[in-house]
Design an enzyme around this catalytic site. Structure first.
Site, PDB file in Angstrom:
ATOM      1  N   ASP A  68      -8.031   1.783  10.474  1.00  0.00           N
ATOM      2  CA  ASP A  68      -7.918   3.129   9.911  1.00  0.00           C
ATOM      3  C   ASP A  68      -8.335   4.212  10.896  1.00  0.00           C
ATOM      4  O   ASP A  68      -9.490   4.666  10.912  1.00  0.00           O
ATOM      5  CB  ASP A  68      -8.734   3.247   8.627  1.00  0.00           C
ATOM      6  CG  ASP A  68      -8.383   4.512   7.839  1.00  0.00           C
ATOM      7  OD1 ASP A  68      -7.722   5.396   8.410  1.00  0.00           O
ATOM      8  OD2 ASP A  68      -8.755   4.594   6.665  1.00  0.00           O
ATOM      9  N   LYS A  81     -16.802   2.785   8.183  1.00  0.00           N
ATOM     10  CA  LYS A  81     -17.416   2.388   6.918  1.00  0.00           C
ATOM     11  C   LYS A  81     -16.950   0.967   6.606  1.00  0.00           C
ATOM     12  O   LYS A  81     -15.980   0.470   7.216  1.00  0.00           O
ATOM     13  CB  LYS A  81     -17.020   3.354   5.796  1.00  0.00           C
ATOM     14  CG  LYS A  81     -15.513   3.531   5.597  1.00  0.00           C
ATOM     15  CD  LYS A  81     -15.240   4.596   4.555  1.00  0.00           C
ATOM     16  CE  LYS A  81     -13.729   4.827   4.403  1.00  0.00           C
ATOM     17  NZ  LYS A  81     -13.444   5.865   3.392  1.00  0.00           N
ATOM     18  N   ASN A 102     -13.295  -0.098   6.188  1.00  0.00           N
ATOM     19  CA  ASN A 102     -12.427  -0.080   7.371  1.00  0.00           C
ATOM     20  C   ASN A 102     -12.746  -1.195   8.349  1.00  0.00           C
ATOM     21  O   ASN A 102     -12.288  -1.166   9.496  1.00  0.00           O
ATOM     22  CB  ASN A 102     -12.530   1.277   8.070  1.00  0.00           C
ATOM     23  CG  ASN A 102     -11.918   2.389   7.238  1.00  0.00           C
ATOM     24  OD1 ASN A 102     -11.076   2.141   6.383  1.00  0.00           O
ATOM     25  ND2 ASN A 102     -12.338   3.620   7.478  1.00  0.00           N
ATOM     26  N   ASP A 111     -14.639   7.753  11.018  1.00  0.00           N
ATOM     27  CA  ASP A 111     -14.619   7.302   9.626  1.00  0.00           C
ATOM     28  C   ASP A 111     -15.000   5.826   9.525  1.00  0.00           C
ATOM     29  O   ASP A 111     -14.384   5.065   8.785  1.00  0.00           O
ATOM     30  CB  ASP A 111     -13.240   7.545   9.000  1.00  0.00           C
ATOM     31  CG  ASP A 111     -13.292   7.492   7.475  1.00  0.00           C
ATOM     32  OD1 ASP A 111     -14.375   7.715   6.904  1.00  0.00           O
ATOM     33  OD2 ASP A 111     -12.245   7.231   6.846  1.00  0.00           O
ATOM     34  N   GLY A 154       0.822  -1.203   0.000  1.00  0.00           N
ATOM     35  CA  GLY A 154       0.000   0.000   0.000  1.00  0.00           C
ATOM     36  C   GLY A 154       0.857   1.255   0.000  1.00  0.00           C
ATOM     37  O   GLY A 154       2.007   1.232   0.441  1.00  0.00           O
ATOM     38  N   ARG A 155       0.287   2.326  -0.493  1.00  0.00           N
ATOM     39  CA  ARG A 155       0.996   3.602  -0.487  1.00  0.00           C
ATOM     40  C   ARG A 155       0.010   4.743  -0.373  1.00  0.00           C
ATOM     41  O   ARG A 155      -1.129   4.653  -0.843  1.00  0.00           O
ATOM     42  CB  ARG A 155       1.851   3.760  -1.750  1.00  0.00           C
ATOM     43  CG  ARG A 155       1.076   3.853  -3.050  1.00  0.00           C
ATOM     44  CD  ARG A 155       2.005   4.144  -4.226  1.00  0.00           C
ATOM     45  NE  ARG A 155       2.914   3.047  -4.465  1.00  0.00           N
ATOM     46  CZ  ARG A 155       4.104   3.173  -5.054  1.00  0.00           C
ATOM     47  NH1 ARG A 155       4.523   4.355  -5.441  1.00  0.00           N
ATOM     48  NH2 ARG A 155       4.873   2.132  -5.245  1.00  0.00           N
ATOM     49  N   GLY A 156       0.458   5.814   0.278  1.00  0.00           N
ATOM     50  CA  GLY A 156      -0.334   7.020   0.402  1.00  0.00           C
ATOM     51  C   GLY A 156       0.503   8.196  -0.048  1.00  0.00           C
ATOM     52  O   GLY A 156       1.598   8.028  -0.585  1.00  0.00           O
ATOM     53  N   THR A 162     -16.428  10.493   5.490  1.00  0.00           N
ATOM     54  CA  THR A 162     -16.774  10.055   4.139  1.00  0.00           C
ATOM     55  C   THR A 162     -18.237  10.403   3.895  1.00  0.00           C
ATOM     56  O   THR A 162     -19.099  10.033   4.703  1.00  0.00           O
ATOM     57  CB  THR A 162     -16.534   8.540   3.992  1.00  0.00           C
ATOM     58  OG1 THR A 162     -15.161   8.257   4.275  1.00  0.00           O
ATOM     59  CG2 THR A 162     -16.865   8.069   2.586  1.00  0.00           C
ATOM     60  N   SER A 175       3.158   8.037   2.795  1.00  0.00           N
ATOM     61  CA  SER A 175       3.382   6.809   3.559  1.00  0.00           C
ATOM     62  C   SER A 175       3.500   5.616   2.626  1.00  0.00           C
ATOM     63  O   SER A 175       3.058   5.669   1.474  1.00  0.00           O
ATOM     64  CB  SER A 175       2.250   6.572   4.557  1.00  0.00           C
ATOM     65  OG  SER A 175       1.084   6.149   3.887  1.00  0.00           O
ATOM     66  N   ARG A 176       4.111   4.559   3.126  1.00  0.00           N
ATOM     67  CA  ARG A 176       4.207   3.287   2.437  1.00  0.00           C
ATOM     68  C   ARG A 176       3.878   2.198   3.445  1.00  0.00           C
ATOM     69  O   ARG A 176       4.265   2.292   4.616  1.00  0.00           O
ATOM     70  CB  ARG A 176       5.599   3.051   1.867  1.00  0.00           C
ATOM     71  CG  ARG A 176       6.060   4.060   0.831  1.00  0.00           C
ATOM     72  CD  ARG A 176       5.246   3.956  -0.449  1.00  0.00           C
ATOM     73  NE  ARG A 176       5.711   4.889  -1.465  1.00  0.00           N
ATOM     74  CZ  ARG A 176       5.264   6.126  -1.615  1.00  0.00           C
ATOM     75  NH1 ARG A 176       4.360   6.592  -0.767  1.00  0.00           N
ATOM     76  NH2 ARG A 176       5.720   6.899  -2.575  1.00  0.00           N
ATOM     77  N   VAL A 177       3.140   1.166   3.006  1.00  0.00           N
ATOM     78  CA  VAL A 177       2.802   0.047   3.880  1.00  0.00           C
ATOM     79  C   VAL A 177       3.393  -1.223   3.288  1.00  0.00           C
ATOM     80  O   VAL A 177       3.198  -1.509   2.107  1.00  0.00           O
ATOM     81  CB  VAL A 177       1.280  -0.105   4.041  1.00  0.00           C
ATOM     82  CG1 VAL A 177       0.952  -1.236   5.015  1.00  0.00           C
ATOM     83  CG2 VAL A 177       0.655   1.195   4.513  1.00  0.00           C
TER      84      VAL A 177
END
Length: 412
Positions: free
Chosen positions: A230, A211, A214, A209, A96-98, A251, A101-103
């Protein structure tokens, strides 16, 4: 955090990670650069490959190239990680990436236990704020239905958060794949979620958040628990429900009326979101759905939703009563997590409800929504801007693309 593996992980016993839960390894500028060499991708001998298999195995060759690319990425991100992290954890894959950030999926070198590490760049102010907010919450929680923070590594410009790894996938992916889903199954899911939310609220933590994206299954097995994940928008305050927040965030389809009205709000906003989740869980459709953001908010402010269409005629009145008590526009009249957990429909595990299989209607409605919100659809672009992307990875909420397009009013 979903990683695509089919490995079934056992349920973690209580205090399993007592040896290094909440460990913080702080930055030491005297540390030298890591001596570890980047991972070297293993390649097939291409000459032998083509000589032996020719074009008949082209697919295998392409798959091998994809694996090689994946190994290159692993090597790249391992080289960027602090050597104290790589000394304890073996980096397996980027998942994952934001925006900052990186996961990665990792394996503890000593125990071989899989985990996820979120590396956050803290040079930017936004990165520091998100990181601090998330850590303030996760350092306080320890519950079997809440994603667990294992330990934290701090460096000069990065934070490494070692987390539980959830491999069972998202809630609705599991429902679609299952083939059968009844009201009793819905109460089992909601009871686990309510267990986690009730715990958070008892600590004065509001998720803000909640939903389906998550809510992740811990492992692919049928007996897997659900984890609330999350916490990028979570807010920690006083215990109880007597303290308020004012930040406009969340959201759109899950936002409570009081947030839209910019009124001071409490953890009751989480209960509204759980009402929306419950509605979707039993039908596969949204209680409030509108491409136009203004019209969507008007529907939410009025609490305007209906029980028309499949499968609502076969859903019990007790289930509808549960939803109605959560989707109350008056936050003071909304059920708390404790009251929701003790609602007759949840407490009895839908004992008096119909045993009709809701799977077909739920799956059709979910697939219809997915199709209508795809970029290739007629209104794809507007849909994309008004809905949150279905992230396959937890924690990727740094950018508020799916939040309200207001100028945020922050708490003081």
């Amino acid at each position: 955090m979903g990683c695509g593996t089919s490995k079934v992980l056992p349920e973690a016993p209580t205090n399993r990670y007592v040896d290094f839960v909440r460990t913080v390894v702080r930055y030491n500028n005297k540390l030298k650069a890591c001596d570890d060499e980047p991972l070297k991708p293993q390649r097939n001998q291409k000459g032998d490959f083509w000589r032996l298999h020719g074009y008949s195995d082209l697919r295998s060759h392409l798959l091998q190239n994809c694996q090689d690319e994946g190994q290159k990425k692993v090597a790249k991100y391992r080289a960027r990680f602090d050597c104290r992290v790589t000394a304890r954890y073996d980096i397996k894959a980027l998942i994952g990436r934001g925006s900052f950030s990186r996961v990665v999926r990792v394996e503890h070198r000593a125990t071989k236990q899989p985990f996820a590490i979120k590396m956050i760049e803290t040079k930017a102010k936004e990165g520091r704020e998100v990181c601090e907010s998330e850590l303030n919450v996760l350092r306080r929680v320890s519950h079997h239905n809440i994603i667990q923070l294992i330990e934290v590594f701090e460096s000069e410009d990065r934070i490494y958060m070692v987390m539980e790894l959830a491999t069972g996938g998202e809630l609705f992916d599991r429902i679609i794949a299952k083939g059968s889903f009844t009201e009793r199954d819905a109460t089992k899911v909601l009871k686990m979620v309510l267990d986690g939310v009730q715990y958070l609220h008892s600590l004065g933590i509001t998720h803000r958040d909640l939903k389906p994206e998550n809510l992740l299954y811990y492992h692919p097995g049928a007996d897997s628990k659900i984890l609330v994940t999350d916490f990028g928008l979570a807010k920690s305050g006083n215990k109880g429900r007597d303290w308020t927040m004012s930040t406009t965030c969340g959201t759109p389809e899950y936002i409570a009326p009081e947030i839209i009205q910019r009124k001071p709000y409490t953890n009751a906003v989480d209960m509204w979101a759980l009402g929306v989740i419950s509605y979707i869980l039993l039908s596969g459709s949204m209680p409030f759905e509108e491409e136009n953001r203004t019209r969507l908010y008007r529907m939410i402010l009025k609490g305007k939703y209906s029980y028309i269409g499949d499968p609502w005629p076969t859903v019990s009145n007790l289930a509808k009563d549960f939803i109605d008590r959560l989707l109350n526009v008056d936050p003071d009249m909304r059920m708390t997590a404790f009251l929701a957990w003790n609602h007759p429909w949840i407490a009895s595990m839908a004992a008096g409800s119909s045993v009709k299989n809701l799977h077909r209607s739920i799956s059709q409605n979910l697939m219809r929504r997915a199709s209508s919100s795809s970029p290739s659809s007629k209104s794809g672009q507007s849909s994309k801007s008004s809905r949150s992307n279905r992230s396959r990875f937890i924690w990727e909420r740094e950018t508020l693309d799916c939040s309200l397009r207001y100028q945020p009013h922050y708490e003081h």
